[in-house]
Each structure stands twice: as C-alpha cells, then as structure tokens.
Enzyme design. Structure first.
Site, short mmCIF file in Angstrom:
data_model
loop_
_atom_site.label_atom_id
_atom_site.label_comp_id
_atom_site.label_asym_id
_atom_site.label_seq_id
_atom_site.Cartn_x
_atom_site.Cartn_y
_atom_site.Cartn_z
N VAL A 1 -37.23 -0.30 50.55
CA VAL A 1 -36.79 0.32 51.81
C VAL A 1 -35.93 -0.66 52.60
CG1 VAL A 1 -37.59 1.19 54.04
CG2 VAL A 1 -38.74 1.89 51.95
N ALA A 2 -36.33 -1.95 52.58
CA ALA A 2 -35.56 -2.97 53.31
C ALA A 2 -34.22 -3.24 52.64
CB ALA A 2 -36.36 -4.26 53.39
N ILE B 1 -32.43 -1.23 50.48
CA ILE B 1 -31.48 -0.10 50.50
C ILE B 1 -30.98 0.09 51.94
CG2 ILE B 1 -31.20 2.39 50.20
CD1 ILE B 1 -33.28 2.26 47.98
N GLU C 1 -30.38 2.07 54.40
CA GLU C 1 -30.49 3.49 54.74
C GLU C 1 -29.65 3.88 55.95
OE1 GLU C 1 -34.29 1.42 56.19
OE2 GLU C 1 -33.19 1.60 54.32
N ASP D 1 6.64 18.94 54.15
CA ASP D 1 7.54 20.06 54.39
C ASP D 1 8.72 19.53 55.20
OD1 ASP D 1 8.32 22.79 54.47
OD2 ASP D 1 7.54 22.95 56.50
N ASP E 1 3.73 23.30 58.17
CA ASP E 1 3.49 24.06 59.39
C ASP E 1 3.42 25.56 59.15
OD1 ASP E 1 6.13 24.41 58.74
OD2 ASP E 1 6.93 23.97 60.72
N ASP F 1 2.57 26.93 53.55
CA ASP F 1 2.08 25.58 53.25
C ASP F 1 0.56 25.53 53.10
OD1 ASP F 1 4.64 24.36 53.46
OD2 ASP F 1 4.49 24.42 55.64
N ASN G 1 -34.05 -3.77 59.70
CA ASN G 1 -33.27 -2.56 59.40
C ASN G 1 -32.76 -1.87 60.65
OD1 ASN G 1 -33.02 -2.43 56.68
ND2 ASN G 1 -34.79 -1.13 56.32
N ASP H 1 -29.71 -5.19 61.70
CA ASP H 1 -28.78 -4.61 60.73
C ASP H 1 -27.80 -3.66 61.39
OD1 ASP H 1 -29.37 -5.82 58.40
OD2 ASP H 1 -30.18 -4.07 57.39
#
Length: 877
Positions: free
Chosen positions: A278-279, A281, A283, A325, A610, A614, A704, A708
């Site tokens: 957990v630490a 990765i 997250e 264009d 535009d 397109d 975390n 972090d």
C-alpha cells in the site's frame, strides 16, 4: 444510392414520382412512412453511473481495490478507508469532468431548418422541417436554411453558402446544368444540401434525401461510427501501473518469504507485506494526475483554449502532426481585397489611394454595382461583394454615403449563366451603366480601356495583357472581378442587350487571407518537430497559395486533391501521406482516412476544424481542436479542445502547455517513486539484517497522505518553460519508465534510503527499536520533502532563481516540515503515530541526514548535466 446530379430535372422528378407542383398530401404521408422523418437519429448516451464505473477500469486502481479488501479482511481498517477514499475521490473528479464534456448530436439537429416552404397539393405551405419528405418541392430565397438534400429544378441567380459541409468560404453559384461523371460535393452545383443556407437569389429543388441519408446525416453516422482515441498519457499510465504493481507485488512477496524464513508469524508477515505494498504503490497518482491536468485546463482557458476532455491537455504535448482545416482556421474566413489592377498597374490593397481619380472611381463603382451591406458590423450578402464595401469602409468611403450620392436607378441582377451584373446610376449628371463580372466574359464586351490616364481602343494586345494579369492572380489563388462602364444617351430600362461596348475600368482581386499569426505559428510547429498539414474542401490552387504564404507548402508536388487518394488502399495511403502537405477538395471520409494513415505510421495527430464536415475527423484524431467563434456546434461537440479566439497560434501555446504538463507529471512520478523506493530499500535492509521493522503501518499512511501528495501536486504545478518547444515530440510508444527515468528514480531512492538507514541504525544504537523507528520515519519524511526540489528539473538548480520559483512547492515543503516536526515534538501525538520522544542531537541528526539528500542529488545532477553537454558538443563536431 442514385447520383441525382447526373440526371436531368425531368428524370429526377420521374424517379421520385413527383412533379413541379409537388406531392399530394397522400403521397407525402406515404413517403414519410417509407423514408422516415427528416431528422437525425441520436445514439444512446452513457449514464452518469456508467461513466462513474468506467473510472475504475485502470489497472492500478484495480490493484488498490484488492489491497483495500485484503487490508480490511486482516483488520487494517485505517489503510482500507484511506485507499477507498482516494479511489472514490479520483472517480468523482473524472466523472464530473466527463459529464461536463459529454455532448449529444443536438447541435447537428439545430442545422435542420425550423420550417420550410413546400409545395403540397399545388399550394405553397410552411411546414416543420422534419415533415419534409422525398419528392417534396422546396422553395428557396435569400436567408433560407436548406432543410434536406435535393436536385435544383428552378434557379434565379441562386448562391448557397456550403462552408459547413465543404469548408469553402465562398458561396457556390448554383445551376440547373447536368453534371457528367463523378464529382466531389463542392462541385455538385445543381444540388442543394441540408445544413447550408441561401445567400443570394431564389430557386426551388425536389427533395432527394432526408434525415440520416442527407450529407449532414452521413456525417452524423460517421461521428457515431468513429471511436475516440486514448491519449498517450492514458496508455502510458495503464502500462506504468501494470509494470509497477507487478514489480511491487514481487518485492513484497520476497519480503514476506524472508520474514517467514526468519521465524516470523505468517499473519504478521502478510500484514506487513500488504502495508508495504500500500505504501509502495502511489495510490494518489491518479488523483494527482487529474488535479495537475485540471490546473492545466485552467491555464489554457486564460490562453483562449477550452479543454473539454481532460486527458487532451497532456495529449497535445505528444502531437507530431497537426492536420488543419484552411477556412476560418489558418485563414480569416473573410474575403478581403488584395489588389487593384487599374491604368495598367497592379496596386496592393494597402497602397490604394482614393485621391487618385481612377482608383477612387473603381472603388465607387465596386460599391455601387453591389447588393451587399454592412450595418453595425452585420454583413449581409455574398462574401466577394462584402469584401468590396469593407474596403470602402477601411478607406473612409462608407457604402451608405457612396450609394446616397449616386442612387441606383435600374439593374440587371447577377446571373450564373451570364456571369455578369449591371446597374444604372446618375453620376455627375450623366446616366451611367456599371458592369462587373468574370474577366473572361467581360473582356469580350469591351471597346475601350483606361490606361496610363488615357482612354485607348481595346486591342488584341491589350486583351493578352489583361488575360496575363488575370492568370497571374488566379495562379496565386485569388478570385478576380472585372469592372467596366459606359455612359448612356438617355435614361431607359436596362436590358441584357445593353451589356456590350464598355470601357474597361479595372480588376479587383480578392482572397480569404491567412491570419496574421498563422505564419509564425506554423514556423514554431516545424521548429518543435511537428508537421503541419492543410486539409480543405477548397480548390487546390487556392489552398496551395495560402499554404505557400504561411510556410506549410514548399513544393507544388506536395499538394493533391481528394480524388487522387480515392482509389488508394490504406497501405498505399500510409506511404502517400508522408510527402503531402496540402489536400484539397476532400470529403469527410477522406479526412478520416488521412488522419488514420498518419496514426498508423505511429504519429499522434491533432485535427483542427470548424465545419460540420470536420466533425468526424475531429473525433477520429487523437486531439480534435474546434474553432470557438466560427466553429459549428457539431465540430465543438466532437472536439477535445475549443479555441475561443479561432487562432491557430493558440494551438502552439496549447502544445507547449501540454509538453510542460507531461514533464511536470513525470517529475511528480519521479518524486513519488524515488521516495517509495527508499522505503522499500530500508525495509529490505532491515529484513536481510534481521533488524526490527523500521516503520509502523501508520507511518506509511502518514507518508502517503501528507509528505507524498502535497509536494507531488506542487511539482505538477511547476511554472512552465519554453525550452520544451526546442525538443521533438516524444515517440508515441515511449513508456514513462524509460531506462534514463528509472536511473534517476534509483539514484534518488538510494540516496534517501541510505540516509534513512543511517538514521535507523543510529536510533537502534542509542535507544532501541522505538527510537530507531522514530528516527527512520522522521528522516524518510523530511528527506522526501527536500527531494521535492531535486525533482523540479534534471538540471542542478540549487543556486539559481528557478530553485525558488514554485510557490506551491515551497508551501508544500513548509506544511510537510511543520507536520512531521509536530509529530516528533508534540508529546500528545506520540502514541497516535507510534513515535517516541527524541533528544536534540537525535533531532539534529534527522534534519542533517534529510537535508543531505539535496546537495548529494544536486551534485549528481551537475555531473550528469556536464557530461551530457560534453556528449552533445562531441556529437555536433
């Protein structure tokens, strides 16, 4: 499907079982049941719940969900709550952004006229456009929006603006003539198309296609069938998440086995392995990326670019080809006078002198023989005519003043067969007839020519010179009008027979000119390693002339027409596109194929546009960019980004912004992973040395959430620099975890890990496991905070002003420093965060060891940078 422009009006009416008097009510009802209502069918939209659930598809998120479930199962509810909270917040952010951006085909529907004038049972009636059906006779006049596709059966000087479908800014002169062979939509002059509007004249047509079978309907179908492309960042983050997660899980499994072999309890070893996973990765990465991209969109709004799809911010930084264009994107979408040819001389528009009687006369006559107007900034009429009166306004000769002094007495309106327009006025007491038209037509009706201030006979030599001047203008993509006049003996009604024996006055050349900033923007694109490509529905000569002016086209051989790629296979087209810079007379299908060909060659493609035509290519492109002012709502809906100022140069700023955003995201990832790597190294060392566990689970959670996330977000907000535009676009398949990037993560991780291990060993030697854990925790936290400054750049910045230019990072450092020292110094927090009281020498050791990471990494960066410079110098020599 039948090609109606190849048939006569009689054949079309017979095929559709209709007549010039229209359908009966019974026939109309039968046809409505047979062909359906004249409306566009909308695809099924995703619900908010579906969009929310799609946010959990990411591999990294799936690993985190598993980790949260395992943590909860083992009783570690703190970790479970934190992980779930981070994942849900990120999903909500992604959902909100997507829901804001999601648009339906409502804007395509708005192109359908609200009402149409139709002949039913021989009587002209006004009907809702969706009730118009195949076989109906629709009557048109100036200002009408065309409700369906059809073959013209009546034409009185009809001109139609089809720019939304073809990209061509000039109104198309319609005719009833039969067209032979296969021609592109822009050249189908005997047809009327849904979504275009009448600018001049009147006429009528028999409806041949309605709803999804119209040209607009085909574009709607293309939009539905065209899948959106994932940006390089989305692909890279997925690959990165998979590799990282597998690597971390392998390391945690190794540590779990080591713990068991050393006699540890299975449950404790497993719980710690999960806590470490957990630490390790990151997250918070998904949330950090979303936040950084959101800030990127805010910056781009200030620079006149609205990002509808969040990932497009970074995607712009990867662009290697911009398919643009022409009309309204590279050009001003406004016909402008370029030159006068008068008295045997060519005069640029900005050198026209109204004090010269001949030039003043040409200006006056071009305003008098003219049906357009410009009141309060609202232009009404044909673009070529509005260009003439706009020149008058610019030269302080307003059309209203000129027309008031010489009112129109009579006229012969413009006719596409004659290609002429004539008006009569009383000028200086004389009844004067003014004529304008195509050069080749008017040149046959001239007796005299004004040259060098004299009136001389119009000889064959003069005719050749006039043709040569006209040819020169045409080669440069200019539209040319010729003007002449004659004085009549007495006032009388004008007739077509009078349109002869004129005195030639002059030529006026016009074009839709490039935007002033287009040339510089194209130059910057090329410098940044991006290939600009023009794709337009306009004529090849006109497109090439514009492309040469702004630097897109170098050689004429680099331009082609859509018909040339019609029969090429996809493989042949992939080889063909490499050497082509300008595509003219292209259809929406051609645009998609061109974009796809570049993508298949490994390029990230941006498409600007535009018009309705397109939209499918905008959706097919990796990054679709629509114009905000002139752009149709359909184009905006299909695009990932909308330019508020319709300025091509804004795209260059957006690319620069995207490259900076990607660099900042990589720096944030480098910060996160080097810190996580340091934690893993410390735990691995403790396990191999059979020492106590250096961190408690609450320590890892603290790191975390606070030390972090805040610095990582701050690094994502690092001030942008222009040096990113001196580098080529990164390869499409380049992974985030390159060899060089991993080396930098490793160096940072080893440095922080080493100082953390030293602090841990110092604590163990003076106060046991509790002191060692506390010192390791404090050093790791503060070491990561100092390392945030190392991650600002690959260059050493310690003694430069740039070291201090990120206020967000300075703020994150101060907050983090206060929090970790609060945990270490406030007794009431010790039990909560599993730390013990430290003596001043131990605290000083933590601060010094943590700070040491700054000069160590800066020194390594200095050596590496100098070696790189030396290598580059050797390579150049």
């Amino acid at each position: 499907m039948k090609v109606f422009y190849n048939q006569t009006t009689e054949e079309v009416l017979e095929d559709l079982n209709s007549s010039v008097n229209g359908l009966s009510s019974t026939q109309a009802k039968e046809n409505q049941e047979k062909y359906g209502k004249n409306k566009l069918i909308e695809g099924k939209k995703k619900s908010v719940l579906q969009i929310f659930l799609e946010q959990f598809k990411d591999f990294l998120v799936i690993i985190l969900i598993i980790a949260a479930a395992v943590s909860g199962f083992l009783g570690d509810w703190e970790s479970t709550i934190v992980i779930v909270a981070v994942i849900v917040v990120n999903a909500i952010l992604g959902t909100v952004q997507t829901v804001k951006a999601e648009q339906s085909l409502d804007s395509l529907k708005s192109l359908s006229a609200p009402a149409a004038k139709v002949l039913r049972d021989g009587t002209l009636v006004s009907l809702p456009s969706e009730e118009v059906t195949v076989g109906d006779i629709v009557c048109l006049e100036a200002g009408d929006l065309i409700p369906a596709d059809g073959r013209l059966i009546e034409n009185a000087s009809l001109k139609v603006n089809e720019s939304a479908l073809t990209g061509e800014s000039v109104s198309v002169e319609k005719s009833l003539n039969l067209i032979q062979g296969d021609v592109p939509l822009g050249d189908q002059s005997n047809m009327a198309f849904s979504g275009s509007f009448v600018t001049y004249g009147r006429g009528s047509f028999v409806v041949t296609n309605t709803g999804m079978n119209t040209e607009v309907g085909k574009i709607a179908q293309l939009l539905k069938n065209t899948s959106e492309k994932r940006t390089p960042l989305q692909v890279n983050l997925d690959q990165f998440g998979q590799k990282l997660s597998i690597l971390i899980l392998v390391i945690c499994a190794i540590l779990f086995v080591i713990n068991i072999l050393q006699g540890g309890q299975v449950i404790d070893a497993f719980l710690f392995a999960v806590a470490l996973a957990v630490a390790a990765i990151p997250e918070a990465l998904s949330s950090i990326v979303t936040i950084v991209l959101s800030f990127g969109t805010q910056k781009m709004v200030k620079e006149n670019a609205i990002v509808r799809k969040l990932q497009a911010v970074e995607g712009l930084g990867s662009v290697s080809v911009i398919c643009s264009d022409k009309t309204g994107t590279l050009t001003q979408n406004k016909m402008t006078v370029e030159h006068y040819y008068i008295n045997g001389k060519t005069i640029p528009a900005d050198e026209i002198n109204i004090n010269d009687p001949y030039q003043a006369k040409l200006l006056d006559f071009s305003i008098l023989c003219n049906d357009s107007s410009n009141e309060g900034g609202t232009e009404i009429g044909d673009p070529t005519e509005t260009a003439l009166i706009n020149l008058g306004t610019k030269l302080d000769m307003p059309a209203a003043v000129v027309r008031m002094s010489c009112p129109r007495i009579d006229e012969i309106p413009f006719d596409s067969d004659r290609k002429l327009m004539s008006t009569a006025h009383e000028i200086d007491g004389k009844y004067t007839m003014i004529i304008k038209g195509a050069v080749d037509v008017l040149s046959k009706r001239i007796d005299y020519i004004q040259k060098d201030g004299q009136l001389i006979p119009y000889t064959e030599e003069e005719a050749k010179e006039l043709a040569s001047v006209n040819e020169g203008f045409s080669r440069n993509g200019l539209r040319v009008l010729a003007f002449g006049y004659k004085v009549l003996d007495e006032p009388r009604p004008l007739t077509v027979e009078e349109e002869n024996h004129f005195t030639f006055l002059g030529l006026v050349s016009m074009m839709d000119p490039p935007r002033e900033e287009s040339m510089d923007a194209v130059s910057q694109c090329i410098q940044a390693g991006i290939k600009p490509v023009m794709i337009t529905g306009d004529h090849k000569i006109t497109a090439s002339a514009i492309a040469k002016r702004i630097g897109i086209l170098k050689e004429d051989g680099e331009a082609c027409e859509g018909a040339e790629i019609e029969n090429l296979s996809d493989e042949e087209l992939r080889d063909f596109v490499e050497n082509i810079s300008v595509y003219a007379r292209v259809s929406p299908e051609h645009k998609i194929r061109i974009v796809s060909a570049w993508q298949e060659k490994g390029n990230i493609v941006a498409m600007t546009g535009d018009g309705v035509n397109d939209a499918p290519a905008l959706k097919q492109a990796d990054i679709g960019i629509a114009m905000g002012i002139t752009g149709s709502e359909v184009a905006k809906d299909a695009a990932a980004m909308v330019l508020v100022d319709d300025n091509f140069a804004t795209i260059v700023k957006a690319v620069e912004n995207g490259r900076n955003v990607y660099r900042n995201i990589k720096n944030a990832i480098k910060f996160l992973l080097s810190g996580n790597f340091a934690a893993i190294l410390t735990v691995l060392f403790a396990s191999l040395a059979t020492l106590p566990v250096p961190f408690a689970p609450v320590h890892l959670l603290f790191i975390n959430l606070l030390t972090d996330s805040l610095p990582a977000i701050a690094l994502g907000l690092e001030p942008h620099s222009k040096d990113v535009m001196e580098q080529p676009p990164r390869p499409k398949n380049e992974s985030i975890l390159t060899k060089d990037f991993l080396k930098k993560i490793g160096i940072g991780g080893v440095s922080i890990g080493a100082t953390t291990i030293i602090a841990f060993l110092m604590g163990l030697s003076v106060g046991g496991a509790a002191t060692g854990t506390t010192m390791a925790f404090g050093t790791l936290c503060m070491g990561r905070l100092f390392h945030g400054f190392n991650c600002k750049s690959d260059r050493p910045l310690l003694f430069t002003r740039r070291f201090w230019n990120n206020k967000s990072l300075l703020g994150a450092f101060v907050i983090g420093f206060v929090l970790i020292n609060g945990v270490l110094l406030i007794p009431g927090l010790h039990s909560v965060f599993k730390v013990v009281e430290l003596a001043l020498p131990q605290l000083a050791a933590i601060w010094l060891l943590a700070f040491a990471n700054l000069p160590i990494i800066q020194l390594i960066q200095l050596v590496s940078w100098k070696m790189q410079k030396r290598h580059n110098t050797v390579s150049l020599t």
